[in-house]
Design an enzyme around this catalytic site. Structure first.
Site, PDB file in Angstrom:
ATOM      1  CD  GLU A 134       0.683   6.724 -41.411  1.00  0.00           C
ATOM      2  OE1 GLU A 134       0.957   7.742 -40.751  1.00  0.00           O
ATOM      3  OE2 GLU A 134       1.301   6.410 -42.452  1.00  0.00           O
ATOM      4  CB  CYS A 148      -2.030   9.013 -43.297  1.00  0.00           C
ATOM      5  SG  CYS A 148      -0.995   8.288 -44.593  1.00  0.00           S
ATOM      6  CG  HIS A 191       2.423   8.131 -46.303  1.00  0.00           C
ATOM      7  ND1 HIS A 191       2.109   9.338 -45.742  1.00  0.00           N
ATOM      8  CD2 HIS A 191       3.302   8.405 -47.302  1.00  0.00           C
ATOM      9  CE1 HIS A 191       2.771  10.290 -46.361  1.00  0.00           C
ATOM     10  NE2 HIS A 191       3.492   9.750 -47.327  1.00  0.00           N
ATOM     11  CB  CYS A 214       0.896  13.115 -43.733  1.00  0.00           C
ATOM     12  SG  CYS A 214       0.011  11.950 -44.801  1.00  0.00           S
TER      13      CYS A 214
END
Length: 140
Positions: free
Chosen positions: A71, A100, A69, A97
């Site tokens: 992040e 993260c 992801h 999410c």
């Protein structure tokens, strides 16, 4: 001063959207910036790990499990630098999410600003529980 901060928030979030365009993912392109003292100290977008092919989805259109992801990419990038994310703000195109969010908390990031809310919001709830300031800034 508040208007000036709001203007910077919008600018950094716009930049996160621009950065998302670097992603090879087809289903969703996500971008993230880590900002501290009005300096961008890291950036990231969703994609495969270094050395992997730049294909995020399988033949059925499902995202491959090893795709990182935005992040996570930004946080691991700052970890490899001489910068500290302690007390920084994360600007991200989509709400984080749960996985993260755990990284955000552990990285010492104190504020998250996002545009689009993802359908699963447990990551936002975890951030708020940890005392991370979460701001939803809907872009036009």
């Amino acid at each position: 001063m508040e208007n000036k901060e709001a203007k910077f928030d919008q600018s950094y979030l716009k930049m996160a959207h621009v950065w998302a365009g670097n992603s090879y993912c087809k289903r969703r392109q996500v971008g993230a910036l880590i900002v501290k003292n009005r300096m961008i100290i890291s950036d990231g977008y969703n994609g495969t790990p270094s050395g992997f092919e730049n294909v995020c989805e399988d033949e059925t259109g499902t995202t491959k499990q090893y795709v990182l992801h935005a992040e996570a990419n930004a946080i691991t990038k700052v970890a490899k630098s001489n910068n500290s994310s302690e007390g920084a703000t994360l600007y991200v195109t989509d709400s984080p999410c749960i996985e993260c969010s755990k990284l955000i908390i552990q990285a010492g990031i104190s504020r998250v600003v996002y545009d689009r809310e993802y359908r699963i919001t447990d990551g936002l709830a975890l951030l708020q529980r940890a005392g991370v300031q979460v701001d939803h800034l809907k872009m036009k």
